[in-house]
Design a protein around this motif. Structure first.
Motif, PDB file in Angstrom:
ATOM      1  N   LEU A 645       0.780  -1.256   0.109  1.00 10.75           N
ATOM      2  CA  LEU A 645      -0.115  -0.051  -0.129  1.00 10.75           C
ATOM      3  C   LEU A 645       1.028   1.157  -0.121  1.00 10.75           C
ATOM      4  N   GLU A 646       1.300   1.583  -1.278  1.00 10.46           N
ATOM      5  CA  GLU A 646       2.263   2.677  -1.202  1.00 10.46           C
ATOM      6  C   GLU A 646       1.571   3.845  -1.864  1.00 10.46           C
ATOM      7  N   GLY A 647       1.025   3.688  -2.926  1.00 10.34           N
ATOM      8  CA  GLY A 647       0.091   4.877  -3.643  1.00 10.34           C
ATOM      9  C   GLY A 647      -1.324   4.954  -3.566  1.00 10.34           C
ATOM     10  N   THR A 648      -1.982   6.023  -3.848  1.00 11.42           N
ATOM     11  CA  THR A 648      -3.379   6.225  -3.700  1.00 11.42           C
ATOM     12  C   THR A 648      -4.007   5.163  -4.499  1.00 11.42           C
ATOM     13  N   ASP A 676      -1.844   8.205   7.391  1.00 12.70           N
ATOM     14  CA  ASP A 676      -0.663   8.874   7.250  1.00 12.70           C
ATOM     15  C   ASP A 676      -0.098   8.877   5.924  1.00 12.70           C
ATOM     16  N   HIS A 677      -0.745   8.009   4.946  1.00 13.36           N
ATOM     17  CA  HIS A 677      -0.611   8.205   3.744  1.00 13.36           C
ATOM     18  C   HIS A 677      -1.168   9.384   3.136  1.00 13.36           C
ATOM     19  N   ALA A 678      -2.371   9.809   3.490  1.00 15.59           N
ATOM     20  CA  ALA A 678      -3.202  10.876   2.879  1.00 15.59           C
ATOM     21  C   ALA A 678      -2.375  12.271   3.337  1.00 15.59           C
ATOM     22  N   LEU A 679      -1.971  12.558   4.672  1.00 21.92           N
ATOM     23  CA  LEU A 679      -1.116  13.701   4.946  1.00 21.92           C
ATOM     24  C   LEU A 679       0.139  13.857   4.321  1.00 21.92           C
ATOM     25  N   SER A 680       0.628  12.527   4.041  1.00 20.56           N
ATOM     26  CA  SER A 680       2.131  12.622   3.280  1.00 20.56           C
ATOM     27  C   SER A 680       1.829  13.235   1.888  1.00 20.56           C
ATOM     28  N   GLU A 681       0.849  12.611   1.013  1.00 19.16           N
ATOM     29  CA  GLU A 681       0.298  12.958  -0.091  1.00 19.16           C
ATOM     30  C   GLU A 681       0.179  14.372  -0.220  1.00 19.16           C
ATOM     31  N   LEU A 682      -0.822  14.869   0.672  1.00 19.48           N
ATOM     32  CA  LEU A 682      -0.983  16.325   0.588  1.00 19.48           C
ATOM     33  C   LEU A 682       0.270  17.055   0.805  1.00 19.48           C
ATOM     34  N   ASP A 683       1.110  16.884   1.609  1.00 20.11           N
ATOM     35  CA  ASP A 683       2.161  17.548   1.794  1.00 20.11           C
ATOM     36  C   ASP A 683       3.371  17.384   0.719  1.00 20.11           C
ATOM     37  N   ALA A 684       3.368  16.331  -0.004  1.00 14.81           N
ATOM     38  CA  ALA A 684       4.404  16.321  -1.061  1.00 14.81           C
ATOM     39  C   ALA A 684       4.180  16.846  -2.284  1.00 14.81           C
ATOM     40  N   TRP A 685       2.864  16.954  -2.720  1.00 14.99           N
ATOM     41  CA  TRP A 685       2.490  17.312  -4.045  1.00 14.99           C
ATOM     42  C   TRP A 685       2.151  18.852  -4.111  1.00 14.99           C
ATOM     43  N   ASP A 686       2.491  19.699  -5.131  1.00 15.98           N
ATOM     44  CA  ASP A 686       2.195  20.933  -5.374  1.00 15.98           C
ATOM     45  C   ASP A 686       1.888  21.249  -6.953  1.00 15.98           C
ATOM     46  N   PRO A 687       0.428  21.673  -7.264  1.00 21.10           N
ATOM     47  CA  PRO A 687      -0.210  22.194  -6.163  1.00 21.10           C
ATOM     48  C   PRO A 687      -1.066  21.254  -5.229  1.00 21.10           C
ATOM     49  N   SER A 688      -1.377  19.995  -5.989  1.00 21.38           N
ATOM     50  CA  SER A 688      -2.080  18.945  -5.268  1.00 21.38           C
ATOM     51  C   SER A 688      -1.833  17.655  -5.719  1.00 21.38           C
TER      52      SER A 688
END
Length: 759
Positions: A645-648, A676-688
């Protein structure tokens, strides 16, 4: 008087609009028929009052019909109460006829001089030459008629050419191809127009000839041999030579006799060095390529003389205007014309098989243009233009070239050069045709730009059919010939060739067409069940001919696409029972896939879909595999989905497989892991994150959305700011268009003129 018959009603209105604008020095508005309330043109008088004009292009009609139409306008004009009203018609009015029309509108006219007949408009054009020059068809018609009138001997000798030019002038729509080819002719004195059959090569060439006739050039049509041109060459006169299909209509062997290539090349060199000489030639591109291989001097024909006419050269507006112009000049019933209004025209203009020759045919005397169902018949011709290609295919191509096209029909929409070559050589071997890498290259060169297109994507050369109509024609050849289909099945190199053949030849095929007999024909793959099944099993583990592309669309390697084997096995299981391999083979493929999943290889969503397919077929007893194998298949898939379970997308597959219906079904550790996965994804991508919506849906399912709501809102804000900046950048580089809109509104108004309710 000028020949206004070359103009459509739209062309006529445009000419009148320009004449009025030149006279009054202000903008003149134009309106669509049906919504004009008696207005075709409108402008402001110096005192601020509105002036309106009506245009009646009645060159085909009698005065009684024109007068009746004018009477219908009176009530409309009365409602408008203009400060001035003008009536323009291409009809050549007598004094008494003009007076009768004036009496209808005398309340809004200062005198009968505001009724303009054909001769009045002709005089206005003589006084305003710049207006005539802006309307290329009218200018060329006037110029060519003047030329023929002052060169009666040439007119007699060139009567057939004159007839063709006049017919082309009626329906031709000036586009970018005209400007580009004129530029070549102006700069080099020679223009060679090449393209596929029916694309409009001859029409474009004739327009070039007409353009120089209007400038006083004498036309010399070459019909058989370039020796005719040499014999007619006269240094005292300006001349334009026209050599249509100079390499033959079917094969260059029709015309290329001994030393013909040298004589032609020498004539091109001679014309290129003469100030008042022009040469226009046309040919089918595949014949030119073939001839260049065998005739050394033809290779010397430089690319700077070469104009390739392609369908992409016609914009949507060009296509619509070509169709409208043909319909306007054709003898098509008002009921049939009405079928193209209210958007019906889109089925033709936007059709992938749009072709100027087919437009001409479907608006000509040989086509049923009087009875109901005209639009459907028209579209059927565009959908199945087999005859357009049959002549060239059957009479010109040699067997090895046909073999390449037949092979390409079994490949992906875009086939890589090495993959197509491997499949081609295998098919030729099975068909007992001599072929090698050299013959493959030779066939590609000859077929390019006619039957096929070749493009480079990154470092890889990709081959595809030139148009959908070509692909359909070649598929028809396969459907109608059992021997060809059998050889293709036996020769396949890639599994996907079999699925392509199955999709194209089965009775549920979306490609099914009516053969020349008028009966719908199929060549079901079931007729070759044993051969097909054997080929399936033999190619299941073959590399894929479908290439992995990066975000720029370039080939990045030869790796198998994700889900390749899952999709292949699903395709096998979707076949009729008589085409499927034995159950023992299906079992072996399940074991094969389970081993791959243990090594984290495959596509999860495809694997889930395959698992459900296998389970259903087993339950329905459509297949029979051992319970042990099926259990191992399930357990391996479950383990793979939960352990990586690595990506969405991994989380989406995990949820899909487990079919969670309630949050209580989800383990707390799994819920925390997803958060933890969701917070990490939201923090890692710009703009989303690219899959933000999926992430939100999963968060709601896992009941953790409140914990990420603020971060999601910030991501949405960044998205909006990013999109707004891109939109600003887009507008900053956008250029305004001076032509009609191609989005459909203006074109709709044009075709709505054909409503049966309109006269």
């Amino acid at each position: 008087m000028r020949n206004f018959s070359v103009l459509s009603d739209l062309d006529f209105e445009s000419v009148v609009s320009d004449l009025i604008a030149g006279e009054v020095g202000t903008h003149v508005e134009r309106f669509a028929r049906g919504a004009d309330g008696g207005i075709d043109l409108r402008w402001r008088l110096p005192g601020g009052q509105l002036a309106i004009a009506q245009c009646k292009h009645y060159f085909k009609s009698s005065f009684s019909q024109l007068l009746a139409s004018a009477k219908d306008e009176v009530s409309k004009v009365k409602k408008q109460a203009p400060g001035e009203y003008r009536f323009y018609t291409s009809f050549d009015l007598t004094v008494s006829q003009k007076q009768k029309i004036y009496e209808l509108f005398s309340s809004w006219m200062s005198g009968p001089e505001l009724v303009y007949g054909g001769r009045d408009i002709d005089g206005e054009l003589t006084r305003n030459g710049e207006v005539e020059r802006r309307h290329i068809k009218l200018w060329l018609s006037t110029g060519t008629e003047l030329f023929w009138a002052t060169n009666s001997e040439l007119a007699s000798r060139s009567s057939m050419l004159r007839t063709r030019l006049e017919r082309t002038l009626n329906t031709y729509i000036e586009g970018d191809s005209y400007e580009e080819s004129m530029k070549i002719l102006d700069e080099h004195n020679v223009c060679l127009i090449a393209g596929v059959p029916g694309i409009g090569k001859s029409a474009l060439a004739q327009m070039l000839v007409a353009s120089y006739l209007a400038l006083g050039y004498q036309p010399i049509e070459v019909s058989e041999d370039i020796k005719e041109a040499w014999a007619a060459l006269d240094t005292k006169h300006s001349q334009i030579f026209f050599y249509d299909d100079f390499l033959g209509q079917i094969s260059f062997s029709e015309r290329m006799g001994k030393n013909e290539d040298s004589r032609l090349a020498n004539f091109i060199d001679a014309v290129g060095g003469m100030k008042h000489k022009k040469l226009v030639m046309t040919t089918r591109e595949y014949i030119l390529r073939d001839a260049r291989r065998d005739y050394r001097r033809l290779v010397d024909l430089g690319d700077d003389l070469h104009f390739i006419l392609e369908l992409d050269d016609y914009s949507r507006l060009d296509r619509a205007q070509i169709l409208y112009s043909h319909l306007w000049h054709a003898d098509v019933s008002v009921e049939c014309l009405a079928e193209l209004s209210d958007g019906g025209w889109k089925r033709i203009v936007d059709h992938s098989g749009y072709n100027p020759r087919l437009i001409e045919y479907c608006t000509g005397p040989s086509f049923d243009s009087s009875s109901k169902g005209y639009l459907d018949r028209f579209v059927d011709i565009l959908t199945h233009p087999e005859e357009l290609w049959r002549n060239a295919y059957e009479r010109h191509l040699i067997d090895s070239q046909k073999a390449l096209l037949l092979t390409l029909a079994s490949m992906p929409v875009q086939a890589s050069h090495p993959d197509l070559q491997a499949a081609y050589l295998s098919f030729c071997s099975e068909s007992h045709l001599h072929a090698n890498a050299a013959s493959f290259r030779s066939s590609l060169e000859m077929l390019e730009m006619t039957f096929i297109s070749i493009a480079k994507r990154g470092a890889e050369v990709m081959v595809s059919f030139h148009s959908p109509s070509v692909a359909e024609f070649i598929l028809d050849q396969i459907r109608e010939d059992p021997a060809t289909l059998s050889s293709l099945i036996a020769s396949v190199v890639f599994f996907e060739q079999l699925t392509a053949l199955r999709n194209a030849t089965g009775e549920d095929s979306s490609f099914s067409t009516s053969a020349s007999s008028g009966v719908v024909r199929h060549m079901p793959i079931n007729l070759f069940g044993d051969e097909f099944t054997e080929a399936l099993m033999g190619t299941f583990e073959s590399p894929s001919p479908v290439k992995i592309l990066n975000q720029s669309g370039y080939v990045t390697g030869y790796e198998d696409p994700y889900g390749l084997f899952e999709n292949r096995l699903e395709a096998v299981l979707g076949l009729e029972p008589e085409l499927r391999p034995p159950n023992t083979w299906i079992e072996s493929r399940l074991v094969f896939l389970a081993d791959r999943w243990k090594n984290l290889q495959g596509e999860k969503s495809d694997a889930i879909r395959l698992y459900r397919k296998v389970s259903k077929l087993q339950k329905d007893r459509s297949i029979s595999v051992s319970e042990e194998v099926l259990a191992e298949f399930h357990e391996t898939l479950e383990s793979w989905l939960s352990s990586s379970l690595e990506g969405t997308s991994d989380w989406s597959a995990f949820v899909d497989f487990n079919s969670f219906e309630d949050v209580d079904d989800i383990d707390d550790d799994i819920r925390d892991q997803f958060l933890d996965h969701a917070l990490s994804e939201l923090d890692a991508w710009d703009p989303s994150p690219p899959d933000l919506n999926d992430l939100v849906e999963l968060a709601e399912l896992f009941d953790v959305y409140p914990s990420i709501e603020e971060s999601v809102a910030e991501a949405h804000q960044r998205e909006e700011e990013h999109d707004a900046k891109q939109e600003d950048d887009s507008h900053a580089t956008r250029y305004p268009r001076s032509r009609m809109s191609e989005t459909g509104g203006d074109i709709d108004e044009m075709f709505n003129r054909f409503k049966a309710s309109e006269s």
